[in-house]
Design an enzyme around this catalytic site. Structure first.
Site, mmCIF file in Angstrom:
data_model
loop_
_atom_site.group_PDB
_atom_site.id
_atom_site.type_symbol
_atom_site.label_atom_id
_atom_site.label_comp_id
_atom_site.label_asym_id
_atom_site.label_seq_id
_atom_site.Cartn_x
_atom_site.Cartn_y
_atom_site.Cartn_z
ATOM 1 N N ARG A 162 0.828 -1.210 0.000
ATOM 2 C CA ARG A 162 0.000 0.000 0.000
ATOM 3 C C ARG A 162 0.860 1.256 0.000
ATOM 4 O O ARG A 162 0.486 2.286 0.562
ATOM 5 C CB ARG A 162 -0.965 0.015 1.200
ATOM 6 N N SER A 236 -11.513 -0.719 3.247
ATOM 7 C CA SER A 236 -10.613 -1.046 4.366
ATOM 8 C C SER A 236 -10.010 0.233 4.940
ATOM 9 O O SER A 236 -9.324 0.972 4.236
ATOM 10 C CB SER A 236 -9.496 -1.977 3.886
ATOM 11 N N GLU A 332 -5.138 3.243 6.404
ATOM 12 C CA GLU A 332 -4.918 3.192 4.962
ATOM 13 C C GLU A 332 -5.563 4.403 4.303
ATOM 14 O O GLU A 332 -5.135 4.867 3.245
ATOM 15 C CB GLU A 332 -5.536 1.894 4.411
#
Length: 336
Positions: A162, A236, A332
């Protein structure tokens, strides 16, 4: 250029926020014109894609530039691969569907991920054993200061979990305008992750195809994740933490059901959703905000909630997981 524009319908949390000024660009030329405009040289700028990975906690005191640069075109092909270029404003899922329909393999596991092409390499989006770094050939970006375009190779993107160079060294310095992908004409299937294999069996699929894999992923995601059009969310909210194997083994003694997946020598990836659920947050609700009833990794806005409320909830979750497991969760989602 518009002024005092609501961003409520331009972020998937559905949070109210006012942009001081707003401009939508549909070509690299339009974007270049804005960046070269001497009257806007010192004006703070905020780049908006699909709004699926941001948490708006305040009004945006800047020129919000909505990237709507579209287009999908073939660059070249050989017997094994095809190279496609896509504009940064194309919706990611639409691009996946285009590839599935044309038999181009490599991103079918990334079906139904919200957001745009431009945000995909920034986050190095991934799911079910596949990451965008597996298929990126080059990324085109334009620099704020010089308005010059540069093409970044896959290696120069510094992809990680990520992560990418665009989230760190180049954060706030350039804007992604397009991405070139190298896709496979001969599929290599990744069905060993999550419930893909199980879902394929339940659907009676005997002969694998990229459409079958895509359909399975879509079915799984729909069963676990809320539709932002119905319940505000950004998917998420936290990254899955990677912890030392020694720490994992100690936790496994106290929590035998703790799942873990080796990711590199000496490190284990632990599902953040499992940790959050064990800390008692799954299904939690406080007024207009909460944690989704089916997936603890998803924070939601049921309508009328604020970004600040969701931010505070995320911090409470981080604190409780830290206290219970000694693991730090990292968001995130980008806080604005």
């Amino acid at each position: 250029m518009q002024h005092h524009v609501s961003l409520r319908n331009l972020n998937t949390f559905g949070l109210e926020s006012q942009a001081q000024s707003f401009e939508e660009v549909k070509s690299v030329e339009e974007l270049t014109e804005i960046l070269k405009n001497p009257d806007l040289k010192n004006t703070p700028k905020f780049i908006l894609g699909g709004g699926s990975n941001i948490l708006l906690t305040r009004d945006v005191d800047a020129l919000v530039i909505k990237i709507s640069i579209g287009g999908i075109e073939k660059v070249k092909e050989d017997d094994e691969h095809i190279w496609l270029h896509a504009g940064a404003g194309e919706k990611w899922h639409d691009f996946v569907m285009y590839c599935v329909e044309h038999g181009y393999a490599g991103i079918e596991n990334l079906s139904l991920i919200p957001g745009t092409i431009g945000a995909a390499p920034m986050q190095n989006i991934g799911a079910y054993g596949v990451e965008i770094k597996d298929v990126v050939e080059t990324v085109e970006a334009i620099f704020y200061d010089s308005a010059e375009t540069r093409v970044f190779s896959k290696e120069e993107c510094n992809f990680g979990y990520r992560e990418s160079v665009f989230k760190h060294e180049l954060k706030g310095k350039c804007i992604i305008t397009g991405v070139t992908f190298r896709l496979n004409k001969k599929p290599v299937y990744h069905v060993e992750y999550g419930d893909i294999q199980k879902t394929l069996q339940e659907a009676g699929i005997e002969s694998l195809s990229i459409k079958a894999v895509s359909d399975a992923v879509i079915k799984i995601r729909k069963s676990k994740l809320p539709d932002p059009a119905e319940i505000g969310n950004a998917g998420s909210f936290f990254k899955n933490p990677e912890i030392p194997e020694e720490q994992f083994n100690k936790l496994k003694t106290d929590y035998p059901a703790l799942p873990g997946y080796p990711v590199s020598p000496g490190f284990i990836k632990v599902p953040a959703g499992w940790l959050i659920e064990q800390a008692g947050w799954k299904g939690f609700r406080d007024g207009s905000i909460g944690v989704h009833t089916r997936q603890a990794l998803v924070l939601v806005n049921y309508g009328g909630g604020s970004g600040e409320e969701i931010k505070l909830l995320s911090q409470k979750i981080q604190k409780s997981v830290e206290e219970k497991f000694g693991i730090s969760l990292i968001a995130e989602v980008n806080f604005i």
